[in-house]
Design an enzyme around this catalytic site. Structure first.
Site, PDB file in Angstrom:
ATOM      1  N   SER A 107      36.287  39.010  47.168  1.00  0.00           N
ATOM      2  CA  SER A 107      35.639  39.322  45.967  1.00  0.00           C
ATOM      3  C   SER A 107      34.998  37.864  45.601  1.00  0.00           C
ATOM      4  O   SER A 107      35.690  36.815  45.661  1.00  0.00           O
ATOM      5  CB  SER A 107      36.576  39.773  45.066  1.00  0.00           C
ATOM      6  OG  SER A 107      35.837  39.416  43.645  1.00  0.00           O
ATOM      7  N   TYR A 131      28.351  38.883  43.945  1.00  0.00           N
ATOM      8  CA  TYR A 131      27.952  39.204  42.531  1.00  0.00           C
ATOM      9  C   TYR A 131      26.427  38.418  42.491  1.00  0.00           C
ATOM     10  O   TYR A 131      26.720  37.032  42.488  1.00  0.00           O
ATOM     11  CB  TYR A 131      28.953  39.151  41.502  1.00  0.00           C
ATOM     12  CG  TYR A 131      29.811  40.213  41.265  1.00  0.00           C
ATOM     13  CD1 TYR A 131      29.390  41.671  41.173  1.00  0.00           C
ATOM     14  CD2 TYR A 131      31.090  40.082  41.078  1.00  0.00           C
ATOM     15  CE1 TYR A 131      30.212  42.845  40.811  1.00  0.00           C
ATOM     16  CE2 TYR A 131      32.096  41.104  41.162  1.00  0.00           C
ATOM     17  CZ  TYR A 131      31.477  42.587  40.860  1.00  0.00           C
ATOM     18  OH  TYR A 131      32.334  43.646  40.872  1.00  0.00           O
ATOM     19  N   THR A 157      27.272  43.724  45.729  1.00  0.00           N
ATOM     20  CA  THR A 157      27.756  44.801  44.927  1.00  0.00           C
ATOM     21  C   THR A 157      26.595  45.263  43.844  1.00  0.00           C
ATOM     22  O   THR A 157      26.094  44.243  43.011  1.00  0.00           O
ATOM     23  CB  THR A 157      29.207  44.563  44.210  1.00  0.00           C
ATOM     24  OG1 THR A 157      29.953  44.172  45.074  1.00  0.00           O
ATOM     25  CG2 THR A 157      29.609  45.435  42.994  1.00  0.00           C
ATOM     26  N   LYS A 235      26.915  47.273  48.472  1.00  0.00           N
ATOM     27  CA  LYS A 235      27.962  48.181  48.106  1.00  0.00           C
ATOM     28  C   LYS A 235      27.909  48.755  46.714  1.00  0.00           C
ATOM     29  O   LYS A 235      27.479  47.992  45.636  1.00  0.00           O
ATOM     30  CB  LYS A 235      29.294  47.176  47.988  1.00  0.00           C
ATOM     31  CG  LYS A 235      30.385  47.751  47.601  1.00  0.00           C
ATOM     32  CD  LYS A 235      31.785  46.652  47.508  1.00  0.00           C
ATOM     33  CE  LYS A 235      32.965  47.411  47.147  1.00  0.00           C
ATOM     34  NZ  LYS A 235      33.249  47.400  45.490  1.00  0.00           N
ATOM     35  N   HIS A 259      33.003  51.906  42.950  1.00  0.00           N
ATOM     36  CA  HIS A 259      34.005  50.814  42.581  1.00  0.00           C
ATOM     37  C   HIS A 259      35.329  51.179  42.001  1.00  0.00           C
ATOM     38  O   HIS A 259      35.842  50.794  40.957  1.00  0.00           O
ATOM     39  CB  HIS A 259      33.064  50.042  41.162  1.00  0.00           C
ATOM     40  CG  HIS A 259      33.182  48.658  41.149  1.00  0.00           C
ATOM     41  ND1 HIS A 259      32.152  47.749  41.120  1.00  0.00           N
ATOM     42  CD2 HIS A 259      34.237  47.823  40.661  1.00  0.00           C
ATOM     43  CE1 HIS A 259      32.529  46.737  41.050  1.00  0.00           C
ATOM     44  NE2 HIS A 259      33.770  46.504  40.728  1.00  0.00           N
TER      45      HIS A 259
HETATM   46  C1  LIG Z   1      41.501  45.690  40.320  1.00  0.00           C
HETATM   47  C2  LIG Z   1      40.234  45.727  40.996  1.00  0.00           C
HETATM   48  C3  LIG Z   1      39.126  44.712  41.053  1.00  0.00           C
HETATM   49  C4  LIG Z   1      38.103  45.193  41.747  1.00  0.00           C
HETATM   50  N1  LIG Z   1      37.130  43.889  41.982  1.00  0.00           N
HETATM   51  C5  LIG Z   1      36.031  44.049  42.584  1.00  0.00           C
HETATM   52  C6  LIG Z   1      35.222  43.163  42.865  1.00  0.00           C
HETATM   53  O1  LIG Z   1      35.522  41.950  42.249  1.00  0.00           O
HETATM   54  N2  LIG Z   1      34.077  43.341  43.395  1.00  0.00           N
HETATM   55  C7  LIG Z   1      33.649  44.548  43.970  1.00  0.00           C
HETATM   56  O2  LIG Z   1      32.831  44.614  44.404  1.00  0.00           O
HETATM   57  N3  LIG Z   1      34.542  45.698  43.912  1.00  0.00           N
HETATM   58  C8  LIG Z   1      35.630  45.421  43.158  1.00  0.00           C
HETATM   59  N4  LIG Z   1      36.608  46.371  43.150  1.00  0.00           N
HETATM   60  C9  LIG Z   1      36.354  47.818  43.580  1.00  0.00           C
HETATM   61  C10 LIG Z   1      36.731  47.779  45.084  1.00  0.00           C
HETATM   62  O3  LIG Z   1      35.963  46.940  45.865  1.00  0.00           O
HETATM   63  C11 LIG Z   1      36.543  49.216  45.726  1.00  0.00           C
HETATM   64  O4  LIG Z   1      35.328  49.560  45.511  1.00  0.00           O
HETATM   65  C12 LIG Z   1      37.555  50.164  45.084  1.00  0.00           C
HETATM   66  O5  LIG Z   1      38.884  49.481  44.512  1.00  0.00           O
HETATM   67  C13 LIG Z   1      37.919  51.331  46.115  1.00  0.00           C
HETATM   68  O6  LIG Z   1      38.816  52.217  45.447  1.00  0.00           O
HETATM   69  P1  LIG Z   1      40.256  52.349  45.589  1.00  0.00           P
HETATM   70  O7  LIG Z   1      40.723  51.177  44.874  1.00  0.00           O
HETATM   71  O8  LIG Z   1      40.430  53.767  45.328  1.00  0.00           O
HETATM   72  O9  LIG Z   1      40.801  51.870  47.214  1.00  0.00           O
HETATM   73  C14 LIG Z   1      37.706  46.387  42.342  1.00  0.00           C
HETATM   74  C15 LIG Z   1      38.744  47.359  42.361  1.00  0.00           C
HETATM   75  C16 LIG Z   1      39.716  47.283  41.541  1.00  0.00           C
HETATM   76  C17 LIG Z   1      40.827  48.434  41.523  1.00  0.00           C
END
Ligand SMILES: Cc1cc2nc3c(=O)[nH]c(=O)nc-3n(C[C@H](O)[C@H](O)[C@H](O)COP(=O)(O)O)c2cc1C
Length: 369
Positions: A107, A131, A157, A235, A259
C-alpha cells in the site's frame, strides 16, 4: 487459544487481541457496512457442480499473473498501516509472501518504506499500490521508487477520489499511534498527537482527503502509463462499462474490488460483479478480484467466474496480529490447502480445469438491473 484451523479462527483471535482503535479501523467498512457483509455472504449464493472420476492424484495450483509464476492463485491485497497489527508490519508480510511464493501488493499508506519492504521480499513478486496525489511530483516519485526497488507492476486504486465514511472510526476518532507514520507520503499532514485525537473527525482521514486527487480521470491512467514501463493495473473497477474503458486506455490488468466495502456502501459484492467484468474484457487483460475471500471454495468460485487470481486483505492482518510473519504464512498455507482440496473434490487437477460449468448460482441479483 487453540491452533487456528481456518481463517475465521484468526479473526476470532484478532478481535480479542487488538485495542479498539486498531481493531475497528481494520475491520470496519463504510456507513452501514452492507457491502462488507455482502462480500463474504455473496460467495454462498454460488454453489458447486463437481465432476467425478477424474484423476486428481496431482493437483497443481501454480499459475502466472502478469507473466510471473506464483505457487497458488491467492495474493496479498494492499492494506494500510500494517505496523498497527504487528510491530514488524509490512516487513513480516513481505517475508511471508516471498516464502510462500505468492504476490504481495504494498500500500501507498504503508508504515514501512518501499525499499525496506523490497529488501524483506527479496526475490519475491511484489506490486506497488498507487494513490494518485494532488502533487504530481509525489506521485511520480512513488512510481520511480517502486521501479528502482523491483516492484513488477503499478496498481492504481481508482475507487478513492474521496475517502469513504467509516462511522466507527469517526466515533473512535481514529488515530495512528504516535510511533507510527505513513512513511511514503512525505506530505502526510496527519499529526498523531493527543490533541488530534480530540478532533471530531479522524485527522488521518482528513489528511488523506487533502492529499489525494479527486480530479482523477482516465487521463490520469494515460499519464501514469506514459511515465512508467511497468504494467499498470487498475484496482476498484465494478462495472463492465468501466472494464471496457480500462482496456481502451491500455491497462494491463483489472482488480475487481470495492475496497473491502470501505468506500461506497451498498455496491454489489465483488463476486457478483466479476462475471460482468470478465465478459466485458473478452480476454484482453487479466482480471483479478478481492473482497470477502475467506476459504478455498471462494477461490475456486472466483476462478470459475474467470479471475486469474484472488487477493486477500483482512485475513492477512489477522495473521499478522496472530504471529507476524509466521501468522501470515499460516493464513496463506491454510487457504492454499483448502483450495487444493476444493480443486481435488471438484475434479480439477490444474487451474485451467476450473471452468464456469463448475458453478450453479441463484439469479437473485443481477449487476445489470
Ligand atoms: C484496513 C484496510 C486498509 C486498506 N488499505 C488499502 C490501501 O491502502 N490501498 C488500497 O488500494 N486498498 C486498501 N484496502 C482495500 C484492500 O486492498 C482490499 O481491496 C480489501 O481489503 C479486500 O477485501 P477483504 O479485506 O475482505 O479481503 C484496505 C483494506 C483494509 C481492510
Amino acid at each position: 487459544m487453540l491452533k487456528p484451523v481456518c481463517l475465521a479462527d484468526f479473526e476470532e483471535h484478532f478481535l480479542k487481541s487488538l485495542d479498539r482503535n486498531a481493531r475497528d479501523y481494520f475491520s470496519s467498512g463504510a456507513n452501514q457496512e452492507i457491502t462488507v457483509k455482502d462480500n463474504v455472504e455473496a460467495f454462498n449464493r454460488y454453489r458447486l457442480r463437481p465432476r467425478m472420476l477424474r484423476d486428481v492424484s496431482n493437483v497443481n495450483m501454480k499459475t502466472t499473473i502478469m507473466g510471473n509464476e506464483i505457487d497458488f492463485p491467492i495474493g496479498i491485497a494492499p492494506t494500510a498501516v500494517q505496523k498497527m497489527a504487528h510491530p514488524e508490519g509490512e516487513v513480516a508480510t513481505a517475508r511471508a509472501a516471498s516464502s510462500m511464493n505468492t504476490c504481495m501488493i504494498l500500500s501507498t499508506w504503508s508504515t514501512t518504506s518501499i525499499e525496506e519492504v523490497a529488501q524483506a521480499n527479496g526475490s519475491g513478486l511484489r506490486w506497488f499500490q498507487l494513490y494518485v496525489f494532488k502533487d504530481k511530483s509525489v506521485t511520480m516519485d512513488l512510481i520511480k521508487q517502486a521501479e528502482r526497488s523491483g516492484y513488477k507492476a503499478i496498481v492504481i486504486t481508482v475507487d478513492t477520489p474521496r475517502v469513504g465514511k467509516k462511522l466507527v472510526d469517526d466515533r473512535n476518532r481514529f488515530y495512528l499511534p504516535s510511533h507510527l507514520h505513513r512513511v511514503n507520503a512525505t506530505t502526510d499532514t496527519s499529526d498523531n498527537t493527543q490533541s488530534s485525537q480530540e478532533a471530531q473527525e479522524s485527522l488521518v482521514h482528513k489528511s488523506t482527503q487533502t492529499m489525494l486527487d479527486p480530479k482523477l480521470t482516465w487521463d490520469t491512467i494515460t499519464w501514469v502509463k506514459s511515465f512508467t514501463k511497468l504494467p499498470v493495473i487498475v484496482k476498484g473497477i465494478l462495472t463492465g462499462e468501466d472494464a471496457k474503458l480500462a482496456v481502451q486506455h491500455g491497462v494491463d490488468g483489472i482488480i475487481v474490488s470495492n475496497h473491502g466495502g470501505r468506500q461506497l456502501d451498498g455496491v454489489l459484492a465483488t463476486i457478483d460483479v466479476l462475471g460482468e467484468v470478465v465478459e466485458a474484457v473478452e480476454g484482453r487483460v487479466e482480471v483479478y478480484v478481492d473482497g470477502g475471500v475467506r476459504q478455498g471454495t471462494d477461490v475456486l468460485k472466483a476462478l470459475a467466474l474467470g479471475a486469474k487470481a484472488v487477493f486477500i486483505g483482512r485475513p492477512v492482518l489477522w495473521g499478522l496480529a496472530y504471529q507476524g510473519q509466521t501468522g501470515v504464512e499460516e493464513v496463506l498455507r491454510i487457504i492454499k490447502e483448502e483450495f487444493k482440496l476444493a480443486m481435488a473434490l471438484s475434479g480439477c487437477a490444474n487451474v485451467t480445469d476450473i471452468q464456469l460449468s463448475l458453478l450453479a448460482f441463484e439469479k437473485r441479483y443481477s449487476s445489470k438491473l
